[in-house]
Design a protein around this motif. Sequence first.
Motif, PDB file in Angstrom:
ATOM      1  N   VAL A   1      74.606 -10.092 -49.836  1.00 40.59           N
ATOM      2  CA  VAL A   1      75.680 -10.854 -50.499  1.00 40.59           C
ATOM      3  C   VAL A   1      76.206 -11.945 -49.582  1.00 40.59           C
ATOM      4  O   VAL A   1      76.458 -13.083 -50.018  1.00 40.59           O
ATOM      5  CB  VAL A   1      76.811  -9.900 -50.940  1.00 40.59           C
ATOM      6  CG1 VAL A   1      78.036 -10.690 -51.410  1.00 40.59           C
ATOM      7  CG2 VAL A   1      76.327  -8.975 -52.047  1.00 40.59           C
ATOM      8  N   ARG A   2      76.359 -11.642 -48.306  1.00 40.05           N
ATOM      9  CA  ARG A   2      76.795 -12.660 -47.338  1.00 40.05           C
ATOM     10  C   ARG A   2      75.806 -13.814 -47.287  1.00 40.05           C
ATOM     11  O   ARG A   2      76.191 -14.993 -47.312  1.00 40.05           O
ATOM     12  CB  ARG A   2      76.939 -12.023 -45.948  1.00 40.05           C
ATOM     13  CG  ARG A   2      78.183 -11.189 -45.768  1.00 40.05           C
ATOM     14  CD  ARG A   2      79.407 -12.067 -45.603  1.00 40.05           C
ATOM     15  NE  ARG A   2      80.632 -11.267 -45.540  1.00 40.05           N
ATOM     16  CZ  ARG A   2      81.841 -11.792 -45.449  1.00 40.05           C
ATOM     17  NH1 ARG A   2      81.985 -13.113 -45.407  1.00 40.05           N
ATOM     18  NH2 ARG A   2      82.898 -11.024 -45.408  1.00 40.05           N
ATOM     19  N   LEU A   3      74.528 -13.483 -47.210  1.00 45.56           N
ATOM     20  CA  LEU A   3      73.503 -14.513 -47.144  1.00 45.56           C
ATOM     21  C   LEU A   3      73.455 -15.309 -48.448  1.00 45.56           C
ATOM     22  O   LEU A   3      73.307 -16.542 -48.433  1.00 45.56           O
ATOM     23  CB  LEU A   3      72.143 -13.865 -46.863  1.00 45.56           C
ATOM     24  CG  LEU A   3      70.967 -14.812 -46.634  1.00 45.56           C
ATOM     25  CD1 LEU A   3      71.249 -15.760 -45.469  1.00 45.56           C
ATOM     26  CD2 LEU A   3      69.692 -14.018 -46.376  1.00 45.56           C
ATOM     27  N   PHE A   4      73.574 -14.634 -49.561  1.00 45.84           N
ATOM     28  CA  PHE A   4      73.594 -15.289 -50.872  1.00 45.84           C
ATOM     29  C   PHE A   4      74.713 -16.324 -50.945  1.00 45.84           C
ATOM     30  O   PHE A   4      74.510 -17.460 -51.418  1.00 45.84           O
ATOM     31  CB  PHE A   4      73.766 -14.225 -51.958  1.00 45.84           C
ATOM     32  CG  PHE A   4      74.023 -14.756 -53.340  1.00 45.84           C
ATOM     33  CD1 PHE A   4      73.019 -15.390 -54.056  1.00 45.84           C
ATOM     34  CD2 PHE A   4      75.272 -14.611 -53.928  1.00 45.84           C
ATOM     35  CE1 PHE A   4      73.252 -15.871 -55.343  1.00 45.84           C
ATOM     36  CE2 PHE A   4      75.517 -15.090 -55.203  1.00 45.84           C
ATOM     37  CZ  PHE A   4      74.501 -15.720 -55.911  1.00 45.84           C
ATOM     38  N   ARG A   5      75.871 -15.974 -50.475  1.00 45.02           N
ATOM     39  CA  ARG A   5      77.008 -16.900 -50.514  1.00 45.02           C
ATOM     40  C   ARG A   5      76.851 -18.032 -49.514  1.00 45.02           C
ATOM     41  O   ARG A   5      77.213 -19.184 -49.795  1.00 45.02           O
ATOM     42  CB  ARG A   5      78.305 -16.133 -50.264  1.00 45.02           C
ATOM     43  CG  ARG A   5      78.652 -15.194 -51.416  1.00 45.02           C
ATOM     44  CD  ARG A   5      79.817 -14.280 -51.100  1.00 45.02           C
ATOM     45  NE  ARG A   5      80.109 -13.408 -52.233  1.00 45.02           N
ATOM     46  CZ  ARG A   5      80.943 -12.362 -52.172  1.00 45.02           C
ATOM     47  NH1 ARG A   5      81.551 -12.052 -51.012  1.00 45.02           N
ATOM     48  NH2 ARG A   5      81.156 -11.631 -53.249  1.00 45.02           N
ATOM     49  N   ASP A   6      76.292 -17.735 -48.365  1.00 47.03           N
ATOM     50  CA  ASP A   6      76.079 -18.780 -47.353  1.00 47.03           C
ATOM     51  C   ASP A   6      75.052 -19.816 -47.824  1.00 47.03           C
ATOM     52  O   ASP A   6      75.100 -20.980 -47.407  1.00 47.03           O
ATOM     53  CB  ASP A   6      75.609 -18.162 -46.035  1.00 47.03           C
ATOM     54  CG  ASP A   6      76.716 -17.384 -45.331  1.00 47.03           C
ATOM     55  OD1 ASP A   6      77.893 -17.572 -45.685  1.00 47.03           O
ATOM     56  OD2 ASP A   6      76.391 -16.561 -44.449  1.00 47.03           O
ATOM     57  N   LEU A   7      74.126 -19.400 -48.699  1.00 43.90           N
ATOM     58  CA  LEU A   7      73.063 -20.294 -49.161  1.00 43.90           C
ATOM     59  C   LEU A   7      73.432 -21.034 -50.450  1.00 43.90           C
ATOM     60  O   LEU A   7      72.578 -21.665 -51.061  1.00 43.90           O
ATOM     61  CB  LEU A   7      71.769 -19.510 -49.373  1.00 43.90           C
ATOM     62  CG  LEU A   7      71.118 -18.944 -48.108  1.00 43.90           C
ATOM     63  CD1 LEU A   7      69.881 -18.125 -48.456  1.00 43.90           C
ATOM     64  CD2 LEU A   7      70.762 -20.069 -47.135  1.00 43.90           C
ATOM     65  N   GLY A   8      74.684 -20.954 -50.836  1.00 41.00           N
ATOM     66  CA  GLY A   8      75.124 -21.753 -51.976  1.00 41.00           C
ATOM     67  C   GLY A   8      75.724 -20.977 -53.131  1.00 41.00           C
ATOM     68  O   GLY A   8      76.310 -21.580 -54.033  1.00 41.00           O
ATOM     69  N   ASP A   9      75.565 -19.667 -53.144  1.00 39.06           N
ATOM     70  CA  ASP A   9      76.221 -18.852 -54.163  1.00 39.06           C
ATOM     71  C   ASP A   9      75.862 -19.303 -55.584  1.00 39.06           C
ATOM     72  O   ASP A   9      76.729 -19.431 -56.452  1.00 39.06           O
ATOM     73  CB  ASP A   9      77.733 -18.909 -53.953  1.00 39.06           C
ATOM     74  CG  ASP A   9      78.467 -17.767 -54.644  1.00 39.06           C
ATOM     75  OD1 ASP A   9      77.790 -16.831 -55.096  1.00 39.06           O
ATOM     76  OD2 ASP A   9      79.698 -17.833 -54.729  1.00 39.06           O
ATOM     77  N   ASP A  10      74.582 -19.567 -55.835  1.00 39.87           N
ATOM     78  CA  ASP A  10      74.141 -20.034 -57.149  1.00 39.87           C
ATOM     79  C   ASP A  10      73.939 -18.827 -58.071  1.00 39.87           C
ATOM     80  O   ASP A  10      72.981 -18.077 -57.906  1.00 39.87           O
ATOM     81  CB  ASP A  10      72.829 -20.809 -57.022  1.00 39.87           C
ATOM     82  CG  ASP A  10      72.271 -21.241 -58.370  1.00 39.87           C
ATOM     83  OD1 ASP A  10      73.052 -21.284 -59.342  1.00 39.87           O
ATOM     84  OD2 ASP A  10      71.057 -21.521 -58.451  1.00 39.87           O
ATOM     85  N   PRO A  11      74.820 -18.632 -59.074  1.00 43.10           N
ATOM     86  CA  PRO A  11      74.705 -17.436 -59.923  1.00 43.10           C
ATOM     87  C   PRO A  11      73.417 -17.396 -60.732  1.00 43.10           C
ATOM     88  O   PRO A  11      72.915 -16.314 -61.052  1.00 43.10           O
ATOM     89  CB  PRO A  11      75.942 -17.531 -60.826  1.00 43.10           C
ATOM     90  CG  PRO A  11      76.316 -18.981 -60.824  1.00 43.10           C
ATOM     91  CD  PRO A  11      75.956 -19.488 -59.467  1.00 43.10           C
ATOM     92  N   GLN A  12      72.861 -18.550 -61.058  1.00 40.25           N
ATOM     93  CA  GLN A  12      71.640 -18.591 -61.860  1.00 40.25           C
ATOM     94  C   GLN A  12      70.462 -17.932 -61.145  1.00 40.25           C
ATOM     95  O   GLN A  12      69.603 -17.325 -61.772  1.00 40.25           O
ATOM     96  CB  GLN A  12      71.288 -20.043 -62.207  1.00 40.25           C
ATOM     97  CG  GLN A  12      72.194 -20.678 -63.241  1.00 40.25           C
ATOM     98  CD  GLN A  12      71.986 -20.061 -64.618  1.00 40.25           C
ATOM     99  OE1 GLN A  12      70.889 -20.059 -65.165  1.00 40.25           O
ATOM    100  NE2 GLN A  12      73.060 -19.499 -65.172  1.00 40.25           N
ATOM    101  N   SER A  13      70.420 -18.064 -59.846  1.00 37.21           N
ATOM    102  CA  SER A  13      69.312 -17.489 -59.072  1.00 37.21           C
ATOM    103  C   SER A  13      69.636 -16.106 -58.530  1.00 37.21           C
ATOM    104  O   SER A  13      68.860 -15.541 -57.758  1.00 37.21           O
ATOM    105  CB  SER A  13      68.957 -18.417 -57.905  1.00 37.21           C
ATOM    106  OG  SER A  13      70.044 -18.497 -56.985  1.00 37.21           O
ATOM    107  N   GLY A  14      70.762 -15.545 -58.944  1.00 35.36           N
ATOM    108  CA  GLY A  14      71.191 -14.256 -58.399  1.00 35.36           C
ATOM    109  C   GLY A  14      70.191 -13.139 -58.605  1.00 35.36           C
ATOM    110  O   GLY A  14      70.027 -12.277 -57.741  1.00 35.36           O
ATOM    111  N   TYR A  15      69.497 -13.155 -59.734  1.00 41.67           N
ATOM    112  CA  TYR A  15      68.547 -12.079 -60.027  1.00 41.67           C
ATOM    113  C   TYR A  15      67.403 -12.017 -59.009  1.00 41.67           C
ATOM    114  O   TYR A  15      66.775 -10.962 -58.821  1.00 41.67           O
ATOM    115  CB  TYR A  15      67.971 -12.247 -61.430  1.00 41.67           C
ATOM    116  CG  TYR A  15      67.003 -13.389 -61.591  1.00 41.67           C
ATOM    117  CD1 TYR A  15      65.631 -13.172 -61.508  1.00 41.67           C
ATOM    118  CD2 TYR A  15      67.439 -14.692 -61.804  1.00 41.67           C
ATOM    119  CE1 TYR A  15      64.724 -14.212 -61.642  1.00 41.67           C
ATOM    120  CE2 TYR A  15      66.551 -15.739 -61.937  1.00 41.67           C
ATOM    121  CZ  TYR A  15      65.196 -15.502 -61.865  1.00 41.67           C
ATOM    122  OH  TYR A  15      64.304 -16.529 -61.985  1.00 41.67           O
ATOM    123  N   LEU A  16      67.108 -13.137 -58.336  1.00 38.49           N
ATOM    124  CA  LEU A  16      66.011 -13.172 -57.370  1.00 38.49           C
ATOM    125  C   LEU A  16      66.293 -12.310 -56.143  1.00 38.49           C
ATOM    126  O   LEU A  16      65.361 -11.963 -55.407  1.00 38.49           O
ATOM    127  CB  LEU A  16      65.747 -14.614 -56.938  1.00 38.49           C
ATOM    128  CG  LEU A  16      65.267 -15.576 -58.035  1.00 38.49           C
ATOM    129  CD1 LEU A  16      65.194 -16.996 -57.507  1.00 38.49           C
ATOM    130  CD2 LEU A  16      63.908 -15.135 -58.568  1.00 38.49           C
TER     131      LEU A  16
END
Length: 383
Positions: free
Chosen positions: A331-346
């Motif tokens: 989750v930390r990395l996801f947010r640091d990389l832009g927090d794009d909800p569309q690509s969250g499933y990846l």
Amino acid sequence: MAIADSSIQEQATARNQGIDLLRGLSIMLVILNHIGLRIPLTHSALAAVLPHRLLIDLSYNGYESVFVFFVISGFLIAGNSLRRWGALQHINLKVFYTRRFARIVPCLVLLVGVLSVLDLLGFQDYLIKHANQSLWRTIVAALGLHLNWYEGRTGYLPGNWDVLWSLSIEEVFYIGFPLVCLMIRRTWVLVPLLAMLTLSLPATHAALQGNEIWQEKAYLPGMTAIAAGVLGALFVRHAETPRRSFAVLLCGAGAIGLAAVLLAGDILWAVLRDGYMLLLTFSVLCLMVGLYWREHTGWRRALPGFGWLRSFGRLSYEIYLTHMFVVYAAVRLFRDLGDDPQSGYLWYIPVIALCWLLGWLVARFISMPLDHRLRTVLLTPST
């Protein structure tokens, strides 16, 4: 002792293919729940191609999955005790408690130690922030098996601590369980008591309204599910093995009930209210008994293509205790990389794979060696 343990282990392995699959499904839903709360599937690109209800069901069945674990735990612990000692009133307290201690405590102590260091170092995801909570009191609650009660009084703890609520319920049950068996010493007395405890689930759950955390994590509702598992183990011990067709029918009925709870929980809740969790408990119980009889009648072929999920089941304890480390890091990395909800499933598949890897590492190098070592040291050959 070594020969007896080997025999028991071989019997348990032969009958645990279906149980491992069920445990694997449960731990998978727990992981999906904890990712979904932070990277929602409903906000991802999958929402355009998959039904909204399905995405919700994949993300928010973590609590129900813990109840599945409770039933399985009761069935396995009581079943192993019956195979080892012949009857629950013959349980050897030293052996019983030593085996539980060796299995549970090494990972628990390690987790508490790591979380304590992370809190002292100020890592945000692991920092105990509530004004009425403290690190030392949380440590006491975790090791003293009342972290669920502590959260009910003070509020939610960080996720890595929070997962220990279910362990508090399970282990308190197993501290008292053999003592009750030895005091009662009559199965015909024990069974009605277990049945009354199991059937009390709707009432005990409803009575706790007003405190959302305590209603979810109180001792008694969770213990009712464990008691159901114990009843199942006693039932298959004393009942005649039916035809394979009946075992398959029982598996089917349990699977349908479980699927209904997991996929249409909101509808069932509107109809059954607090009886909803009792339906879940009995569905899992039917499935457990059916799986036992299915394999006991000689049908031991595992479902093809699900070996990976069974491996999650075999590592479920280690994965359960450690998966939040992976979730928080992702989750930390996801947010640091832009927090794009569309690509969250990846992010889901890598997180799930890493949760398995961390659980495997902990089992391979910590819990399994220490479990074996503690049993060797604490149990003499005569026991």
